[in-house]
Write a protein that holds these residues in place. Structure first.
Motif, PDB file in Angstrom:
ATOM      1  N   UNK A   1       0.807  -1.220   0.000  1.00 37.84           N
ATOM      2  CA  UNK A   1       0.000   0.000   0.000  1.00 37.84           C
ATOM      3  C   UNK A   1       0.841   1.270   0.000  1.00 37.84           C
ATOM      4  N   UNK A   2       2.088   1.180   0.473  1.00 35.60           N
ATOM      5  CA  UNK A   2       2.947   2.360   0.550  1.00 35.60           C
ATOM      6  C   UNK A   2       3.884   2.487  -0.653  1.00 35.60           C
TER       7      UNK A   2
ATOM      8  N   UNK B   1       5.786  15.200  -3.819  1.00 36.11           N
ATOM      9  CA  UNK B   1       4.503  14.801  -3.248  1.00 36.11           C
ATOM     10  C   UNK B   1       4.530  14.891  -1.716  1.00 36.11           C
ATOM     11  N   UNK B   2       5.642  14.497  -1.106  1.00 35.56           N
ATOM     12  CA  UNK B   2       5.757  14.576   0.349  1.00 35.56           C
ATOM     13  C   UNK B   2       5.711  16.026   0.833  1.00 35.56           C
ATOM     14  N   UNK B   3       6.383  16.923   0.126  1.00 38.45           N
ATOM     15  CA  UNK B   3       6.356  18.337   0.506  1.00 38.45           C
ATOM     16  C   UNK B   3       4.937  18.903   0.417  1.00 38.45           C
TER      17      UNK B   3
ATOM     18  N   UNK C   1       5.207   9.044   4.565  1.00 40.96           N
ATOM     19  CA  UNK C   1       6.296   8.219   4.036  1.00 40.96           C
ATOM     20  C   UNK C   1       5.752   7.319   2.942  1.00 40.96           C
ATOM     21  N   UNK C   2       6.615   6.994   1.993  1.00 38.65           N
ATOM     22  CA  UNK C   2       6.303   6.088   0.894  1.00 38.65           C
ATOM     23  C   UNK C   2       7.582   5.335   0.531  1.00 38.65           C
TER      24      UNK C   2
ATOM     25  N   UNK D   1      10.597   9.818   3.401  1.00 33.72           N
ATOM     26  CA  UNK D   1       9.675  10.311   4.423  1.00 33.72           C
ATOM     27  C   UNK D   1       9.991  11.765   4.733  1.00 33.72           C
ATOM     28  N   UNK D   2       9.041  12.441   5.373  1.00 29.34           N
ATOM     29  CA  UNK D   2       9.216  13.811   5.815  1.00 29.34           C
ATOM     30  C   UNK D   2       8.576  13.949   7.191  1.00 29.34           C
TER      31      UNK D   2
END
Length: 272
Positions: A90-91, A103-105, A117-118, A133-134
């Motif tokens: 899923x991640x 995308x995280x930002x 996180x991905x 991750x962020x």
């Protein structure tokens, strides 16, 4: 490599085995992880019948295989299963690393209190994945290895990806405590304990006992003095100090300068 790449998706998961250009006693496995990504795995050969034959012992990172078929079944097949697990997780997102960081930002900007996180494929290391991750303001990442036993990260191997992600949530930085420090601290603690015990046995008051006496509940109560058997029996012993003085009987001469009278008929100057 060119043959695998030209074949496209049909060769994903397949492996070609050729002599290695690094050593005459090695083989090179070209494994197609995903379209356009090939990982080269070195195999050391031992117990060769002839110089041109394949060794009877094929070794990959201390794991021994008896034949090519065994190597494909016990190494390549489980690696393909790991790839399937990654791509269906899923991640997982099939994006480039920079695209995923963007995308995280965006997600962090929309929800500053969230932690996102991905995972995606690593662009620098073929056959590895990148956990991105962020937490605050900067996007970070960890590189995760793939092996037949599972996923390797932070010095440990996890048999599935969910267990690795759970460990990551407990320790996002991936910091590890050096083992030699903990062992040295335990040895120093044991030495301090033994020194404290030896000092207490000699009657010297140590810092530990002085700290224990300084309690917010006041000084510690003294232990009761054990009662030992007395030569006086069940009666209490006499009080300490000099014995009491007793009165002399009436009519008794003084204790100093007293001499009994001489017997009858004693010569003059006789003393008893």
């Amino acid at each position: 490599d060119r043959e695998l790449k030209e074949a496209g998706d049909a060769m994903v998961g397949e492996a070609l085995i050729r002599p290695s250009n690094r050593s005459c006693d090695s083989l090179a496995i070209h494994w197609m992880v995903r379209p356009g990504c090939i990982k080269v795995i070195e195999v050391h050969e031992e117990d060769k019948d002839t110089d041109a034959s394949i060794g009877n012992r094929l070794i990959i990172k201390k794991e021994v295989y008896g034949s090519i078929d065994e190597l494909l079944g016990r190494y390549i097949a489980p690696m393909n299963d790991r790839v399937e697990e990654i791509q269906h997780h899923r991640k997982f997102t099939d994006k480039l690393e920079d695209e995923l960081d963007t995308q995280l930002y965006d997600m962090k900007k929309a929800n500053p209190n969230g932690v996102f996180y991905f995972i995606c494929w690593s662009e620098s290391y073929p056959g590895y994945i990148s956990l991105r991750f962020i937490m605050s303001r900067t996007a970070r990442n960890h590189t995760i290895g793939i092996s037949p036993e599972g996923f390797a990260w932070n010095g440990k191997t996890f048999n599935n990806l969910d267990k690795l992600l759970n460990e990551f949530k407990k320790n996002p930085s991936g910091a590890r405590t050096p083992q030699h420090r903990s062992s040295s601290n335990s040895s120093a603690l044991s030495m301090s304990s033994s020194m404290s015990t030896s000092r207490q046995s000699t009657g010297v008051r140590t810092d530990d006992t002085s700290r224990q006496s300084r309690s917010r509940w006041g000084p510690a109560a003294m232990p009761p003095v054990p009662v030992t058997a007395s030569r006086w029996g069940n009666m209490p012993p006499p009080p300490a100090g000099p014995p009491p003085s007793f009165a002399r009987p009436d009519g008794a001469p003084p204790i100093f300068g007293y001499r009994p009278p001489p017997p009858p008929g004693a010569p003059p100057g006789f003393r008893q």
